[in-house]
Design an enzyme around this catalytic site. Structure first.
Site, PDB file in Angstrom:
ATOM      1  N   SER A 127       0.829  -1.208   0.000  1.00 40.43           N
ATOM      2  CA  SER A 127       0.000   0.000   0.000  1.00 40.43           C
ATOM      3  C   SER A 127       0.858   1.251   0.000  1.00 40.43           C
ATOM      4  CB  SER A 127      -0.891   0.000   1.253  1.00 40.43           C
ATOM      5  OG  SER A 127      -1.474   1.259   1.471  1.00 40.43           O
ATOM      6  N   TYR A 152      -2.252  -0.311  10.099  1.00 39.60           N
ATOM      7  CA  TYR A 152      -2.457  -0.870   8.756  1.00 39.60           C
ATOM      8  C   TYR A 152      -1.183  -0.734   7.930  1.00 39.60           C
ATOM      9  CZ  TYR A 152      -3.946  -1.179   3.893  1.00 39.60           C
ATOM     10  OH  TYR A 152      -4.034  -1.500   2.557  1.00 39.60           O
TER      11      TYR A 152
END
Length: 335
Positions: A127, A152
């Site tokens: 990501s 995350y």
């Protein structure tokens, strides 16, 4: 080839499965169908996939160690694409254990499956959030990414490190893909475009964080799928020029590689909203708010390595992409 796609009921996973099936590959789609968002949307994404003779769906959680081991032993995959993860920056602030179970425990279960069953190429979703406090633009895979600002992001950085370890120890070809704000038809309801569209159509205000002073490298789903397909077909190899005196973070003397997949064209959030307003024919009521915890002010993908190695660069404009999303949204929710 026979490919395992984890997160097959997800936004990217379902689109990618369609693409591989269309070109004649065998696809095993894995998903735990959790209720992080609307399960019916996930099931609807799966419906056309299940009509293909070359598609098999397995409901399974990545954290199920024995289940994953049995799956690899029974199916004998050629390649693996890991898109399953607990997603969402803000959700990770209040629900950390969900991220450890899926993104860390589940990830190592996949690595072990690949190691023991001689997978030819393990590709996984990372990501743009791994860039964290880095403000050097555009974000390059050659930059240091040691300062994530959400759990995350930290789990995605951990995935990159774990994958490199397996590439080094077991000669497992691995490639990580840092996705930049993926959007389009069949997208996730927790993403801004989905939430904005729903609120505007229902005459409700939208929350605009950092007072609209955000820039995002919005990347259309079809561009993501094209990039992923090309990367999976190009098995990672060692970098013969890699030097331990000046280590390059995105390559290795092991068969390991990292790429950004982004539009290489950051858009101001207010322009994004204005484009959506035009597509909907309605003006949004805007609730201007400060920056949220775990968020970054801007993202901007350097895709030079992606262009060089697979001859591809995302190019769908936000005007095209948002238009297609709005058309899908109105059709899907008019049922």
């Amino acid at each position: 080839m026979k490919i395992l796609i984890t997160g097959a009921a997800g936004f990217i996973g379902s689109n990618l499965s369609q693409r591989f099936l269309a070109r004649g590959d065998d696809v095993v789609g894995l998903d735990n169908l959790n209720d992080y968002y609307d399960v019916n949307l996930k099931k609807t994404r799966l419906s056309p996939l299940k009509e293909h003779a070359n598609f098999k769906f397995i409901k399974l959680d990545l954290a199920d160690r024995d289940g994953i081991d049995h799956l690899f032993a029974h199916e004998k995959f050629d390649k693996v694409m890991n898109l399953a993860a607990q997603a969402g920056v803000r959700y990770s602030i209040d629900n950390p254990h969900a991220y450890v179970d899926s993104n860390i425990v589940g990830f190592v279960n996949l690595l072990e499956g690949c190691r023991h069953h001689h997978i030819k190429h393990f590709v996984f979703a990372s990501s743009s959030s791994v860039y964290g406090l880095n403000t050097q633009m555009p974000f390059s895979v050659h930059h240091n990414v040691d300062h994530p600002i959400s759990l995350y992001a930290a789990t995605k950085k951990a995935n990159e490190l774990m994958a490199h370890t397996y590439a080094h120890l077991y000669n497992l070809p691995t490639t990580g893909l840092r996705f930049f704000t993926v959007y389009g038809p069949w997208g996730r309801p927790d993403m801004a475009l989905f939430k904005f569209t729903k609120a505007i159509l229902e005459n409700k205000p939208i929350d605009v964080y950092n007072h609209g002073k955000m820039r995002r490298d919005f990347t259309y789903i079809d561009d993501i799928v094209e990039g992923v397909v090309r990367v999976i077909d190009k098995i990672s190899t060692p970098n013969p020029k890699w030097s331990s005196d000046a280590p390059d973070p995105c390559t290795s003397p092991a068969p390991y590689q990292l790429y950004n997949i982004g539009n290489n064209n950051p858009i101001e959030l207010m322009h994004y909203i204005e484009t959506l307003e035009k597509a909907l024919g309605k003006t949004a009521q805007k609730n201007m708010l400060p920056m949220q915890a775990g968020d970054v002010a801007a993202t901007y993908a350097d895709v030079e390595d992606l262009e060089r190695d697979i001859d591809f660069k995302p190019q769908t404009t936000v005007e095209e992409g948002i238009g297609r999303f709005v058309e899908w949204y109105k059709q899907y929710y008019s049922k």
